[in-house]
Design an enzyme around this catalytic site. Structure first.
Site, PDB file in Angstrom:
ATOM      1  N   HIS A   1       0.827  -1.211   0.000  1.00  0.00           N
ATOM      2  CA  HIS A   1       0.000   0.000   0.000  1.00  0.00           C
ATOM      3  C   HIS A   1       0.863   1.264   0.000  1.00  0.00           C
ATOM      4  O   HIS A   1       0.473   2.295   0.524  1.00  0.00           O
ATOM      5  CB  HIS A   1      -0.986  -0.005   1.182  1.00  0.00           C
ATOM      6  CG  HIS A   1      -2.057  -1.041   1.007  1.00  0.00           C
ATOM      7  ND1 HIS A   1      -3.157  -0.830   0.209  1.00  0.00           N
ATOM      8  CD2 HIS A   1      -2.169  -2.305   1.490  1.00  0.00           C
ATOM      9  CE1 HIS A   1      -3.917  -1.928   0.225  1.00  0.00           C
ATOM     10  NE2 HIS A   1      -3.340  -2.832   0.985  1.00  0.00           N
TER      11      HIS A   1
ATOM     12  N   ASP B   1       2.465   1.951  -3.126  1.00  0.00           N
ATOM     13  CA  ASP B   1       2.613   2.365  -4.544  1.00  0.00           C
ATOM     14  C   ASP B   1       1.794   3.607  -4.871  1.00  0.00           C
ATOM     15  O   ASP B   1       2.288   4.541  -5.508  1.00  0.00           O
ATOM     16  CB  ASP B   1       2.354   1.215  -5.536  1.00  0.00           C
ATOM     17  CG  ASP B   1       0.985   0.568  -5.493  1.00  0.00           C
ATOM     18  OD1 ASP B   1       0.215   0.864  -4.554  1.00  0.00           O
ATOM     19  OD2 ASP B   1       0.671  -0.222  -6.412  1.00  0.00           O
TER      20      ASP B   1
ATOM     21  N   SER C   1     -11.503 -19.216 -20.829  1.00  0.00           N
ATOM     22  CA  SER C   1     -10.474 -19.433 -19.820  1.00  0.00           C
ATOM     23  C   SER C   1     -10.747 -20.716 -19.055  1.00  0.00           C
ATOM     24  O   SER C   1     -11.911 -21.121 -18.894  1.00  0.00           O
ATOM     25  CB  SER C   1     -10.491 -18.242 -18.864  1.00  0.00           C
ATOM     26  OG  SER C   1     -10.113 -18.631 -17.582  1.00  0.00           O
TER      27      SER C   1
ATOM     28  N   LEU D   1      -2.309 -12.558  -5.839  1.00  0.00           N
ATOM     29  CA  LEU D   1      -1.064 -12.792  -6.594  1.00  0.00           C
ATOM     30  C   LEU D   1      -1.163 -12.190  -7.995  1.00  0.00           C
ATOM     31  O   LEU D   1      -0.472 -12.595  -8.913  1.00  0.00           O
ATOM     32  CB  LEU D   1      -0.754 -14.293  -6.673  1.00  0.00           C
ATOM     33  CG  LEU D   1      -0.600 -15.020  -5.328  1.00  0.00           C
ATOM     34  CD1 LEU D   1      -0.309 -16.500  -5.547  1.00  0.00           C
ATOM     35  CD2 LEU D   1       0.511 -14.390  -4.485  1.00  0.00           C
ATOM     36  N   SER D   2      -2.058 -11.238  -8.146  1.00  0.00           N
ATOM     37  CA  SER D   2      -2.186 -10.467  -9.394  1.00  0.00           C
ATOM     38  C   SER D   2      -2.619 -11.291 -10.587  1.00  0.00           C
ATOM     39  O   SER D   2      -2.093 -11.130 -11.695  1.00  0.00           O
ATOM     40  CB  SER D   2      -0.880  -9.741  -9.730  1.00  0.00           C
ATOM     41  OG  SER D   2      -0.604  -8.810  -8.749  1.00  0.00           O
ATOM     42  N   SER D   3      -3.592 -12.165 -10.374  1.00  0.00           N
ATOM     43  CA  SER D   3      -4.077 -12.931 -11.528  1.00  0.00           C
ATOM     44  C   SER D   3      -4.691 -11.990 -12.563  1.00  0.00           C
ATOM     45  O   SER D   3      -4.584 -12.226 -13.766  1.00  0.00           O
ATOM     46  CB  SER D   3      -5.084 -13.997 -11.092  1.00  0.00           C
ATOM     47  OG  SER D   3      -6.076 -13.429 -10.281  1.00  0.00           O
ATOM     48  N   SER D   4      -5.296 -10.887 -12.124  1.00  0.00           N
ATOM     49  CA  SER D   4      -5.910  -9.992 -13.113  1.00  0.00           C
ATOM     50  C   SER D   4      -4.851  -9.203 -13.884  1.00  0.00           C
ATOM     51  O   SER D   4      -4.946  -9.086 -15.114  1.00  0.00           O
ATOM     52  CB  SER D   4      -6.939  -9.060 -12.470  1.00  0.00           C
ATOM     53  OG  SER D   4      -6.375  -8.353 -11.409  1.00  0.00           O
TER      54      SER D   4
ATOM     55  N   GLU E   1      -7.342  -1.396 -15.665  1.00  0.00           N
ATOM     56  CA  GLU E   1      -7.881  -1.782 -14.348  1.00  0.00           C
ATOM     57  C   GLU E   1      -8.593  -0.585 -13.688  1.00  0.00           C
ATOM     58  O   GLU E   1      -9.672  -0.729 -13.120  1.00  0.00           O
ATOM     59  CB  GLU E   1      -6.710  -2.263 -13.477  1.00  0.00           C
ATOM     60  CG  GLU E   1      -7.103  -2.764 -12.130  1.00  0.00           C
ATOM     61  CD  GLU E   1      -7.226  -4.287 -12.055  1.00  0.00           C
ATOM     62  OE1 GLU E   1      -6.573  -4.985 -12.840  1.00  0.00           O
ATOM     63  OE2 GLU E   1      -7.988  -4.747 -11.190  1.00  0.00           O
TER      64      GLU E   1
ATOM     65  N   ASP F   1       1.412  -4.033  -9.523  1.00  0.00           N
ATOM     66  CA  ASP F   1       1.150  -5.384 -10.037  1.00  0.00           C
ATOM     67  C   ASP F   1       1.495  -5.484 -11.523  1.00  0.00           C
ATOM     68  O   ASP F   1       2.199  -6.397 -11.957  1.00  0.00           O
ATOM     69  CB  ASP F   1      -0.327  -5.759  -9.842  1.00  0.00           C
ATOM     70  CG  ASP F   1      -0.729  -5.697  -8.387  1.00  0.00           C
ATOM     71  OD1 ASP F   1       0.154  -5.558  -7.527  1.00  0.00           O
ATOM     72  OD2 ASP F   1      -1.939  -5.792  -8.112  1.00  0.00           O
TER      73      ASP F   1
HETATM   74  C1  GLA Z   1      -3.050  -4.374  -4.923  1.00  0.00           C
HETATM   75  C2  GLA Z   1      -2.911  -3.229  -5.922  1.00  0.00           C
HETATM   76  C3  GLA Z   1      -1.487  -2.682  -5.923  1.00  0.00           C
HETATM   77  C4  GLA Z   1      -1.021  -2.348  -4.503  1.00  0.00           C
HETATM   78  C5  GLA Z   1      -1.304  -3.501  -3.558  1.00  0.00           C
HETATM   79  C6  GLA Z   1      -1.010  -3.161  -2.116  1.00  0.00           C
HETATM   80  O1  GLA Z   1      -2.290  -5.469  -5.316  1.00  0.00           O
HETATM   81  O2  GLA Z   1      -3.247  -3.675  -7.210  1.00  0.00           O
HETATM   82  O3  GLA Z   1      -1.420  -1.545  -6.761  1.00  0.00           O
HETATM   83  O4  GLA Z   1      -1.594  -1.153  -4.049  1.00  0.00           O
HETATM   84  O5  GLA Z   1      -2.644  -3.945  -3.625  1.00  0.00           O
HETATM   85  O6  GLA Z   1       0.340  -2.951  -1.922  1.00  0.00           O
END
Ligand code: GLA
Length: 400
Positions: A39, A41, A72, A129-132, A164, A176
């Protein structure tokens, strides 16, 4: 590269998009884990994420008509949209991510061509884990290749963030998409989110493993709580600017400077949010120095402090993530453990001595189950490359 994932993706792809594989192109976009710097960024601070070897395989077949088709392995729905109708629809579900990416590319003049897009992933979806971001950046790399357009990678990363923010409607920062687009094997990325300066930091810890543990708790209301935290940071910044007018981001303050001026923030909740951001930024900078000296024990300690700050000041952990971290902290061979990503469910990341791996999984799994009734899952992904084309390797894995 997960060969089994690719091999099984071929079968499903060819059911979705029958034909020869001659003109099919294949790409891989990783997920990411954030080692520390949570949190920060969107507050102009440092983050320290890395791309994983877990991620999304994107298979693309050009079409002669003007249709975009998306399917998918992770979702039941297949979606079909004419290229002139790149609009968000809640019922499109996951397909809003590739659609949003194409929408953002179109805005900067990249021609959008009809194609079948297929996504197969070994990332747990919605687990932090940033799947999107993986789907967005993977689509971006695929669509620009299809259009034979050349686009600077950092520009593509920013367009994925725009997709996004402005198409899907989640007000996320840049971390991400940046990690997914810019990662490199065995490296983490130290990214200054204010200036978008970055450096690749070797993350080679021969006797340690990074263990990602999934709470398997579906994240609830995560998007609205995330946006609420952002708004609280803006409120804190506005209060501080009354006494330090030259700051434009919270991360410009050091923890010492904050102590001197924080009394201008009246609301105790906002004060805590700001304290997390400022101390987390400082921890992130310090972490990189420690890792450069191979001081894993001290780095692990900062990971623990990061979790405590996210728990007590930023309040984004919740019962399940706290239970996982608390359990991890009881294992001697675990030098540090913290939640990773936005929070509100999702995963922790832990640095564990290789020889304590089995004990770690046993103890954490048992304690977590006792406390929450849920079953955790464990991933020991290596740090991998950013999104790239893998057509040649993938072709050799096609058995059909
Ligand atoms: C999510 C957001 C990121 C970042 C994190 C927290 O993953 O997509 O931009 O803010 O939360 O660090």
């Amino acid at each position: 590269m997960n060969e089994a994932l690719i091999a099984s993706a071929w079968e499903k792809f060819l059911q979705f998009s029958p034909g020869t594989i001659n003109h099919v192109e294949v790409f891989f976009a990783p997920g990411r884990v954030n080692l520390i710097g949570e949190h920060t960024d969107y507050n102009g601070g440092f983050v320290f994420p890395a791309a994983l070897t877990l991620g999304t395989v994107v298979m693309v077949r050009p079409r002669k008509d003007n249709l975009l088709r998306f399917s998918s392995t992770s979702f039941a729905t297949s979606i079909e949209v004419p290229i002139g109708a790149l609009r968000y629809h809640a019922e499109y579900d996951f397909a809003n991510y590739p659609l949003g990416m194409l929408w953002a590319l179109e805005k900067v003049g990249v021609p959008i061509l009809g194609a079948d897009y297929f996504f197969a992933s070994d990332l747990p979806s919605g687990a932090g884990l940033s799947s999107s971001a993986s789907i967005e950046v993977g689509t971006g790399v695929a669509a620009t290749a299809l259009a034979k357009a050349s686009i600077d990678r950092i520009k593509l990363v920013k367009l994925a963030q725009k997709a996004e923010n402005d198409f899907v409607g989640v007000n996320c920062g840049i971390m991400d998409q940046f990690a997914v687009g810019m990662g490199e094997a065995d490296h983490a990325i130290l990214l200054d989110c204010n200036r978008l300066d970055y450096s690749l930091v070797p993350f080679v810890a021969p006797s340690y493993r990074l263990v990602i543990t999934n709470t398997n708790k579906r994240r609830e209301l995560a998007d609205s709580k995330y946006n609420e935290r952002r708004a609280q940071c803006e409120q804190g910044l506005a209060a501080l600017q009354r006494v330090v007018p030259d700051i434009t981001y919270l991360a410009q303050l050091t923890p010492q400077q904050l102590v001197e001026v924080e009394s201008v923030i009246v609301d105790p909740v906002i004060k805590k949010r700001v304290r997390h951001v400022v101390t987390e930024h400082a921890r992130t900078k310090r972490s990189v120095e420690l890792l450069r000296d191979d001081n894993f024990a001290a780095f692990g300690q900062l990971m623990n402090e990061s979790h405590v700050s996210l728990r007590d000041d930023y309040e984004v952990t919740g019962r399940e993530l706290d239970a996982l971290a608390k359990a991890a902290w009881t294992v001697n061979g675990c030098v540090g453990s913290r939640m990773t990503g936005a929070g509100f469910g999702g995963c922790t990341v832990s640095l564990v001595k290789e020889n304590a791996l089995q004990e770690f999984m046993q103890v954490v799994g048992d304690l977590y189950h006792e406390e929450t009734g849920l079953t955790a899952s464990f991933y020991t992904s290596a740090l991998g490359d950013g999104a790239k084309k893998i057509t040649k390797e993938a072709m050799s894995l096609c058995r059909f």
